[in-house]
Design a protein around this motif. Structure first.
Motif, short mmCIF file in Angstrom:
data_model
loop_
_atom_site.label_atom_id
_atom_site.label_comp_id
_atom_site.label_asym_id
_atom_site.label_seq_id
_atom_site.Cartn_x
_atom_site.Cartn_y
_atom_site.Cartn_z
N ASP A 195 0.84 -1.19 0.00
CA ASP A 195 0.00 0.00 0.00
C ASP A 195 0.87 1.24 0.00
O ASP A 195 1.59 1.51 0.96
N GLY A 196 0.87 1.98 -1.08
CA GLY A 196 1.69 3.17 -1.17
C GLY A 196 1.49 3.89 -2.48
O GLY A 196 0.53 3.62 -3.22
N GLU A 235 5.63 4.00 1.02
CA GLU A 235 4.57 3.24 1.68
C GLU A 235 3.75 4.15 2.58
O GLU A 235 4.29 5.04 3.23
N TYR A 236 2.46 3.90 2.60
CA TYR A 236 1.62 4.62 3.55
C TYR A 236 1.94 4.09 4.94
O TYR A 236 2.11 2.89 5.14
N LYS A 237 2.03 4.97 5.90
CA LYS A 237 2.34 4.58 7.27
C LYS A 237 1.06 4.36 8.06
O LYS A 237 0.06 5.03 7.82
N THR A 238 1.12 3.43 8.96
CA THR A 238 -0.01 3.23 9.87
C THR A 238 0.36 3.85 11.21
O THR A 238 1.53 3.99 11.55
#
Length: 146
Positions: free
Chosen positions: A108-109, A142-145
């Motif tokens: 996811d990014g 990447e999207y960070k959580t």
């Protein structure tokens, strides 16, 4: 069947069966980006290819048949400059497919447009014709959580 109904049904079956775009591409013998665009309704499979995809994903008859119908490619903005229009057309036809493949490959990014390079070169095609080759090269973010 309308494009969105087919796209949603095909994606749901593909994800439920854990079948990647690359898996579908192998079954029909096509480039994964072309296959992803066809699965998203922006290209079409031949009737034989559609049957192979239908069997692989266990699609019903109408959904399988819809994969070989001529697509309507109108999901992107229009411009009057022919070169820019073609670039927008490429994104319109292949954008969702490229994003989906990128997510399968990298997670996811997004591709950076900051840490990014773009090259364009003139190359010769297989029949001697001039061709325009554009390479987009961006860092994967990447999207960070949290």
């Amino acid at each position: 069947m309308d494009k969105e109904t087919v796209r949603t049904a095909v994606k749901a079956k593909r994800l439920k069966k854990n079948i990647t775009i690359a898996d579908v591409a192998k079954v029909v013998g096509k480039n994964p980006t072309f296959v992803a665009a066809a699965l998203n309704g922006n290209h079409r499979f031949t009737p034989d290819e559609a049957k192979k995809v239908g069997a692989l994903l266990e699609l019903d008859g109408p959904t399988t048949e819809a994969l070989s119908k001529f697509p309507v490619r109108a999901d992107y903005p229009n411009t009057t400059d022919p070169f820019k229009y073609r670039l927008l057309e490429i994104i319109g036809v292949y954008g969702d497919s490229l994003r989906e493949q990128a997510n399968e490959m990298f997670g996811d990014g997004i591709m950076s447009a900051i840490d990014f390079s773009l090259d364009m070169e003139k190359v010769t095609g297989s029949q001697g014709e001039a061709r325009c080759k554009i390479t987009l090269n961006g860092k994967w973010l990447e999207y960070k959580t949290f």
